[in-house]
Design an enzyme around this catalytic site. Sequence first.
Site, short mmCIF file in Angstrom:
data_model
loop_
_atom_site.label_atom_id
_atom_site.label_comp_id
_atom_site.label_asym_id
_atom_site.label_seq_id
_atom_site.Cartn_x
_atom_site.Cartn_y
_atom_site.Cartn_z
N LYS A 206 52.58 -21.11 -42.11
CA LYS A 206 52.02 -22.52 -41.15
C LYS A 206 51.61 -20.65 -40.20
O LYS A 206 51.61 -19.80 -40.15
CB LYS A 206 53.86 -22.26 -39.64
CG LYS A 206 53.63 -23.41 -39.35
CD LYS A 206 53.09 -24.82 -39.93
CE LYS A 206 53.52 -25.98 -38.69
NZ LYS A 206 53.80 -27.63 -39.47
N VAL B 90 52.62 -40.18 -34.00
CA VAL B 90 53.57 -41.18 -35.24
C VAL B 90 54.79 -42.39 -34.74
O VAL B 90 54.24 -43.18 -35.15
CB VAL B 90 54.31 -39.96 -35.87
CG1 VAL B 90 54.89 -40.51 -36.56
CG2 VAL B 90 52.90 -38.85 -36.10
#
Length: 339
Positions: free
Chosen positions: A78, A178
């Site tokens: 990340k 989403v």
Amino acid sequence: MFDMMEATRLEKLHVAFDPATGLRAIIAIHSTRLGPALGGCRYLPYANDESAVRDAVRLAQGMSYKAALAGLRQGGGKAVILRAPHVDNRGALFEAFGRFIESLRGEYITAVDSGTSSADMDCIAQHTEHVTSTTSGGDPSPHTALGVFAGIRASALARLGSDDLDGLRIAVQGLGHVGYSLCEHLAAAGAELLVSDLDSGRVQLAVEQLGAQPIASEALLTTPCDILAPCGLGGVLTPSVVAQMRCAAVAGAANNQLAHVDVADELEARGILYAPDYVINSGGLIFVSLQHQGETLPAITAHLAKIGSRLTEIYAHAQADHRSPARVADMLAERILCG
């Protein structure tokens, strides 16, 4: 810092500072055992450097678990770029970040995340090939939503005895890319939608286009429903919220839904089935990973379809062991990563 790395089994932590652009970036690489670390790049303001490091490390670990249980040849990583109040040239900043990624020689592959866009990825791509989610690559959000939809069907089958969603009350918190795409799939399947979002325009769109029922954001988590689908911010499932929840299952797209892992045990004690977030929301990672490896869209779609069966296996393990599915998923991921 090293205590945090040891506790999470983090392999490496890279930092970069570029005075010319103001870039202050952190890349956490949790594991490369299965392949190069892949994970999104966040561009957000943080209270301090420690908070940014902690966020990167926590999310990198989650990406390792997600990739492992998704059956991908990827590790977990990340990136976090600390967002300043003012930036003279955003494009130049992300180009500098691209040079930072290139210096890692393929150890880390980046992608879109909170605060970043495909246009930012295009800037990064000018200096490295270790980037996904560019303008030409396409938006991974629909693939995340498709995987969550498959996971909701698997959760309905496990808890309610059927994967037919027709007539089920499904509460969706968060109508971003989403969440809204998920609602479209659910509406097409005949589900009764209860929705909330901080953006009233998104809520109104769902009401008009999908026949959804609007619910106040603060009330949605405890509204009676068959399935709760958190698709917004993480950390929403706290002990006090769980004590008031009135649903059969939780299955949503949000990352890090549990305020802490013990909340999974509280859900289990109340008989509420929990779909581990990094399993059910792995569709976006599957898309960017396989696309970056040159796989065809049919092959990617076939891999996405496995999310439901993977959850079914986890639920079976959990039932047999009398444990939360979250605990079982962690165990299975660690077994893959650590042997």
